[in-house]
Design a protein around this motif. Sequence first.
Motif, PDB file in Angstrom:
ATOM      1  N   ARG A 130      79.514  29.603 -43.543  1.00  0.00           N
ATOM      2  CA  ARG A 130      78.975  28.526 -42.709  1.00  0.00           C
ATOM      3  C   ARG A 130      77.438  28.510 -42.677  1.00  0.00           C
ATOM      4  O   ARG A 130      76.850  27.453 -42.430  1.00  0.00           O
ATOM      5  CB  ARG A 130      79.514  28.635 -41.285  1.00  0.00           C
ATOM      6  N   TYR A 131      76.787  29.648 -42.924  1.00  0.00           N
ATOM      7  CA  TYR A 131      75.329  29.708 -42.791  1.00  0.00           C
ATOM      8  C   TYR A 131      74.712  30.514 -43.925  1.00  0.00           C
ATOM      9  O   TYR A 131      75.333  31.427 -44.471  1.00  0.00           O
ATOM     10  CB  TYR A 131      74.924  30.322 -41.440  1.00  0.00           C
ATOM     11  N   ILE A 132      73.480  30.165 -44.234  1.00  0.00           N
ATOM     12  CA  ILE A 132      72.662  30.909 -45.181  1.00  0.00           C
ATOM     13  C   ILE A 132      71.605  31.657 -44.379  1.00  0.00           C
ATOM     14  O   ILE A 132      70.864  31.041 -43.602  1.00  0.00           O
ATOM     15  CB  ILE A 132      71.974  29.991 -46.206  1.00  0.00           C
ATOM     16  N   ALA A 146      69.041  23.996 -31.774  1.00  0.00           N
ATOM     17  CA  ALA A 146      69.715  25.280 -31.980  1.00  0.00           C
ATOM     18  C   ALA A 146      68.742  26.449 -31.841  1.00  0.00           C
ATOM     19  O   ALA A 146      67.545  26.323 -32.114  1.00  0.00           O
ATOM     20  CB  ALA A 146      70.367  25.305 -33.363  1.00  0.00           C
ATOM     21  N   PHE A 147      69.262  27.600 -31.414  1.00  0.00           N
ATOM     22  CA  PHE A 147      68.453  28.804 -31.288  1.00  0.00           C
ATOM     23  C   PHE A 147      69.349  30.017 -31.518  1.00  0.00           C
ATOM     24  O   PHE A 147      70.583  29.902 -31.589  1.00  0.00           O
ATOM     25  CB  PHE A 147      67.782  28.879 -29.912  1.00  0.00           C
ATOM     26  N   ALA A 148      68.735  31.176 -31.655  1.00  0.00           N
ATOM     27  CA  ALA A 148      69.478  32.409 -31.923  1.00  0.00           C
ATOM     28  C   ALA A 148      69.362  33.370 -30.746  1.00  0.00           C
ATOM     29  O   ALA A 148      68.292  33.530 -30.166  1.00  0.00           O
ATOM     30  CB  ALA A 148      68.945  33.075 -33.191  1.00  0.00           C
ATOM     31  N   GLU A 149      70.466  33.979 -30.398  1.00  0.00           N
ATOM     32  CA  GLU A 149      70.490  35.104 -29.463  1.00  0.00           C
ATOM     33  C   GLU A 149      70.669  36.353 -30.314  1.00  0.00           C
ATOM     34  O   GLU A 149      71.662  36.467 -31.044  1.00  0.00           O
ATOM     35  CB  GLU A 149      71.630  34.943 -28.474  1.00  0.00           C
ATOM     36  N   ASP A 197      72.227  42.180 -34.449  1.00  0.00           N
ATOM     37  CA  ASP A 197      73.410  41.431 -34.016  1.00  0.00           C
ATOM     38  C   ASP A 197      72.938  40.089 -33.491  1.00  0.00           C
ATOM     39  O   ASP A 197      72.075  40.035 -32.602  1.00  0.00           O
ATOM     40  CB  ASP A 197      74.151  42.199 -32.923  1.00  0.00           C
ATOM     41  N   PHE A 198      73.492  39.002 -34.013  1.00  0.00           N
ATOM     42  CA  PHE A 198      72.996  37.695 -33.594  1.00  0.00           C
ATOM     43  C   PHE A 198      74.109  36.656 -33.556  1.00  0.00           C
ATOM     44  O   PHE A 198      75.147  36.797 -34.199  1.00  0.00           O
ATOM     45  CB  PHE A 198      71.865  37.218 -34.514  1.00  0.00           C
ATOM     46  N   GLN A 199      73.844  35.609 -32.772  1.00  0.00           N
ATOM     47  CA  GLN A 199      74.721  34.452 -32.676  1.00  0.00           C
ATOM     48  C   GLN A 199      73.851  33.216 -32.574  1.00  0.00           C
ATOM     49  O   GLN A 199      72.806  33.223 -31.913  1.00  0.00           O
ATOM     50  CB  GLN A 199      75.641  34.557 -31.456  1.00  0.00           C
ATOM     51  N   LEU A 200      74.266  32.150 -33.227  1.00  0.00           N
ATOM     52  CA  LEU A 200      73.539  30.881 -33.184  1.00  0.00           C
ATOM     53  C   LEU A 200      74.143  30.005 -32.097  1.00  0.00           C
ATOM     54  O   LEU A 200      75.363  29.793 -32.062  1.00  0.00           O
ATOM     55  CB  LEU A 200      73.605  30.181 -34.548  1.00  0.00           C
ATOM     56  N   LEU A 201      73.290  29.476 -31.207  1.00  0.00           N
ATOM     57  CA  LEU A 201      73.732  28.695 -30.058  1.00  0.00           C
ATOM     58  C   LEU A 201      73.080  27.317 -30.071  1.00  0.00           C
ATOM     59  O   LEU A 201      72.081  27.090 -30.755  1.00  0.00           O
ATOM     60  CB  LEU A 201      73.384  29.426 -28.759  1.00  0.00           C
ATOM     61  N   PRO A 207      81.976  24.118 -31.520  1.00  0.00           N
ATOM     62  CA  PRO A 207      80.993  23.141 -32.014  1.00  0.00           C
ATOM     63  C   PRO A 207      79.551  23.493 -31.685  1.00  0.00           C
ATOM     64  O   PRO A 207      78.630  23.089 -32.398  1.00  0.00           O
ATOM     65  CB  PRO A 207      81.419  21.850 -31.310  1.00  0.00           C
ATOM     66  N   SER A 208      79.339  24.262 -30.609  1.00  0.00           N
ATOM     67  CA  SER A 208      77.965  24.563 -30.198  1.00  0.00           C
ATOM     68  C   SER A 208      77.538  25.999 -30.500  1.00  0.00           C
ATOM     69  O   SER A 208      76.359  26.314 -30.374  1.00  0.00           O
ATOM     70  CB  SER A 208      77.794  24.305 -28.700  1.00  0.00           C
ATOM     71  N   THR A 209      78.481  26.870 -30.872  1.00  0.00           N
ATOM     72  CA  THR A 209      78.129  28.273 -31.115  1.00  0.00           C
ATOM     73  C   THR A 209      78.747  28.755 -32.420  1.00  0.00           C
ATOM     74  O   THR A 209      79.827  28.317 -32.820  1.00  0.00           O
ATOM     75  CB  THR A 209      78.622  29.187 -29.975  1.00  0.00           C
ATOM     76  N   SER A 210      78.049  29.683 -33.061  1.00  0.00           N
ATOM     77  CA  SER A 210      78.572  30.316 -34.265  1.00  0.00           C
ATOM     78  C   SER A 210      79.369  31.555 -33.894  1.00  0.00           C
ATOM     79  O   SER A 210      79.457  31.926 -32.720  1.00  0.00           O
ATOM     80  CB  SER A 210      77.413  30.708 -35.188  1.00  0.00           C
ATOM     81  N   LEU A 211      79.916  32.214 -34.896  1.00  0.00           N
ATOM     82  CA  LEU A 211      80.490  33.529 -34.683  1.00  0.00           C
ATOM     83  C   LEU A 211      79.372  34.533 -34.411  1.00  0.00           C
ATOM     84  O   LEU A 211      78.193  34.232 -34.604  1.00  0.00           O
ATOM     85  CB  LEU A 211      81.278  33.970 -35.922  1.00  0.00           C
ATOM     86  N   HIS A 212      79.736  35.722 -33.983  1.00  0.00           N
ATOM     87  CA  HIS A 212      78.769  36.815 -33.891  1.00  0.00           C
ATOM     88  C   HIS A 212      78.635  37.446 -35.279  1.00  0.00           C
ATOM     89  O   HIS A 212      79.647  37.751 -35.923  1.00  0.00           O
ATOM     90  CB  HIS A 212      79.222  37.869 -32.881  1.00  0.00           C
ATOM     91  N   TYR A 213      77.405  37.623 -35.721  1.00  0.00           N
ATOM     92  CA  TYR A 213      77.152  38.221 -37.027  1.00  0.00           C
ATOM     93  C   TYR A 213      76.331  39.499 -36.855  1.00  0.00           C
ATOM     94  O   TYR A 213      75.659  39.693 -35.843  1.00  0.00           O
ATOM     95  CB  TYR A 213      76.387  37.249 -37.935  1.00  0.00           C
TER      96      TYR A 213
END
Length: 283
Positions: A6-8, A173-176, A154-158, A113-119
């Motif tokens: 889903r992401y690069i 969008a931003f990253a936690e 460890d990050f997630q896109l929100l 729809p608003s958050t990615s998985l935890h990577y």
Amino acid sequence: VTPDWRYIIFVGALSNEIGNLFAVGAEQRQTEQAIPLLTEKQQDALDDQCQRHSARVRAAAGVVTSLEHGGRVRNLPLARLAGFKHLQVIIPGVSALDSYADLDSPHMPRPTPSTSLHYRAAFAYECAEVAAMSSVGGPASGSPLRFSLLAVLDFQLLGLNTTSVLNSARWGAFAEAELHLVDTMATPPAGASDAVRDAVGRLQSQACPRFVPSKAGHELLFVAEDPSASIAAPEPTTQTWLPPLGPPSRWLALTEIPRSAQQKSWASTRRLGEEKEEEEEEE
């Protein structure tokens, strides 16, 4: 690319910046925005680690940490954060084989729809002396510092389906992200000779981190290096093309992911080519 495709995630730098880790959608085309993963405070933590590790690198190589000039003692320059390299991203808690083999499995985590998985990302960051020359002329040191260290993020896109509150035309969008500093030292094998123990003691640089596939993100395999090897290596002779015999300057090593020294922050999206617009919050 993230294991769910889903992401690069990539290393990038703008203007005279050191750089950062960025994320974009895998299906995005000609995008003008990317999500930075490391905040300024987290980059400062990496820079502090470079400075703290400088004395350890010089001591292991048998290099003095200060010089006397004109009756005054001055410390040699410290290494500072210089860039990023060797990036790998996984889904923590999921086997690498499972994440690639069956993305539609009901056991796989699902984004919204608003958050990615935890990577979880492992990367190496480079440390180097800022100045090659001292204020009184001449080299800053006989062997300028240059080494690399490891970190895990460890990050997630929100906010993936939102727009910026400052500019409705921009992605909101931003990253936690939570940063783990991998402060590790290689230890010699059991029963090693004194020569091997001395060689392992000089392995003060780490690179090429890779998650052990069967450990679901909890162990790292990496290359431990002797940063002074390229400087101290003897000149090759004309009689043979073989390198001199002795312990190698690069070793494979294994370490567990640290569960302390964490920094949790948020970073908002930024437009490529423009000045950074970043909002931070720390727990």
